[in-house]
Design an enzyme around this catalytic site. Structure first.
Site, PDB file in Angstrom:
ATOM      1  N   ASP A  43      -5.854   3.003  -6.644  1.00 34.20           N
ATOM      2  CA  ASP A  43      -5.376   1.635  -6.399  1.00 34.20           C
ATOM      3  C   ASP A  43      -5.711   1.058  -5.017  1.00 34.20           C
ATOM      4  O   ASP A  43      -4.858   0.423  -4.389  1.00 34.20           O
ATOM      5  CB  ASP A  43      -3.853   1.579  -6.613  1.00 34.20           C
ATOM      6  N   LYS A 141      -4.595   0.893 -15.392  1.00 37.06           N
ATOM      7  CA  LYS A 141      -3.286   1.356 -15.870  1.00 37.06           C
ATOM      8  C   LYS A 141      -2.235   0.276 -15.652  1.00 37.06           C
ATOM      9  O   LYS A 141      -2.411  -0.601 -14.810  1.00 37.06           O
ATOM     10  CB  LYS A 141      -2.903   2.648 -15.143  1.00 37.06           C
ATOM     11  N   CYS A 186       2.083   5.559  -6.794  1.00 37.07           N
ATOM     12  CA  CYS A 186       0.983   5.926  -7.690  1.00 37.07           C
ATOM     13  C   CYS A 186       0.277   7.220  -7.293  1.00 37.07           C
ATOM     14  O   CYS A 186      -0.155   7.978  -8.160  1.00 37.07           O
ATOM     15  CB  CYS A 186       0.026   4.755  -7.823  1.00 37.07           C
TER      16      CYS A 186
HETATM   17  C1  VGL Z   1       2.073   0.856  -7.075  1.00 40.17           C
HETATM   18  C2  VGL Z   1       4.124  -0.150  -7.019  1.00 40.17           C
HETATM   19  C3  VGL Z   1       3.799  -0.903  -8.129  1.00 40.17           C
HETATM   20  C4  VGL Z   1       1.128   1.846  -6.452  1.00 40.17           C
HETATM   21  C5  VGL Z   1       1.741   0.127  -8.188  1.00 40.17           C
HETATM   22  O1  VGL Z   1      -0.103   1.694  -6.625  1.00 40.17           O
HETATM   23  O2  VGL Z   1       1.621   2.779  -5.765  1.00 40.17           O
HETATM   24  N1  VGL Z   1       3.268   0.722  -6.517  1.00 40.17           N
HETATM   25  N2  VGL Z   1       2.604  -0.756  -8.703  1.00 40.17           N
END
Ligand code: VGL
Ligand code: ZN
Length: 240
Positions: A43, A141, A186
């Site tokens: 991410d 995802k 994540c």
């Molecule tokens: C994430 C909060 C919400 C992450 C993703 O990538 O850690 N955190 N969505």
């Protein structure tokens, strides 16, 4: 090893033959990824850096660290948080709820976030400075509207697989190195699920940054360590 230590060691090894042994010792102190290793880059998207919708403090600082690490990996997997509009993890989808609070959904507790990483938006794009020439697959995802997915392996219902486990196994991958954002969400969930799926798992701490919500960072490290996730720094990995 520190330079002064190294000099001392060289001086102290009177016999030349000792140099071979010392050299082996230096090499053994670094971790060397091989063709059965994969770097999982979690991410590293515009949404999670300054100017994005859910900025992680210092998020962009992981980019040069990950780019450098990437030179040591012939297998790289990239993930993107990839939500629908009105996703169940958005506070805005629940009347009267504010970001960073929690509610109970059908599958359990869910932290509510600002709207973030919506499919196809610039906000959800990968950071423009990421350079991962050997990246082979992108796993998206969190695209089921009613279910979140911190983990790159399994959605928050703990039933729906993303397919990453099967992919890695079919590719013969044994060891995964996890980096990216955010350490305590994540990255941690991915590392824990990778252990559950039977992989050897390293988290490269300085290649991650955390959200740290109500002590979530310390809790995540505690859980990861308890499950056999190895906590390392990028300098522990042999550079290509
Ligand atoms: C994430 C909060 C919400 C992450 C993703 O990538 O850690 N955190 N969505
Ligand atoms: Zn998300």
């Amino acid at each position: 090893m520190h330079d002064t230590q190294r000099r001392y060691l060289l001086k102290s090894t009177a016999a030349l033959s000792m140099l071979g042994a010392a050299g082996a010792l230096f090499a053994a102190s670094k971790i060397k990824p091989n063709d059965k290793s994969a770097l999982i880059v979690i991410d590293v998207q515009n949404c999670f850096v300054d100017g994005g919708t859910l900025p992680v403090k210092g998020g962009a600082e992981v980019v040069p660290v990950i780019n450098k690490l990437a030179e040591s990996f012939e297998n790289i997997v990239v993930t993107q948080d990839w939500h629908t509009q009105g996703h169940a993890s958005f506070a805005s989808a629940h009347a009267g709820q504010k970001p960073f609070s929690s509610i109970k959904l059908s599958y359990g507790n869910q932290v509510l976030w600002p709207d973030h990483c919506v499919q196809g938006t610039d906000d959800a794009a990968l950071h423009k400075d990421l350079k991962l020439p050997t990246a082979q697959v992108i796993i998206r995802k969190g695209f089921h509207k009613g279910v979140d997915s911190y983990s790159a392996f399994e959605e928050a219902d703990r039933k729906t697989a993303t397919g990453l486990g099967g992919y890695l196994k079919q590719r013969g991958i044994k060891t995964v190195y996890v980096a990216g954002l955010a350490t305590d969400f994540c990255v941690a969930w991915t590392a824990l699920d990778a252990r559950k799926a039977g992989f050897e798992v390293y988290v490269i701490e300085d290649a991650t940054r955390a959200i740290d919500l109500n002590g979530s960072l310390a809790a995540a490290w505690k859980q990861m360590t308890a499950k056999g996730v190895k906590r390392i720094q990028s300098a522990d990995i042999q550079t290509a």
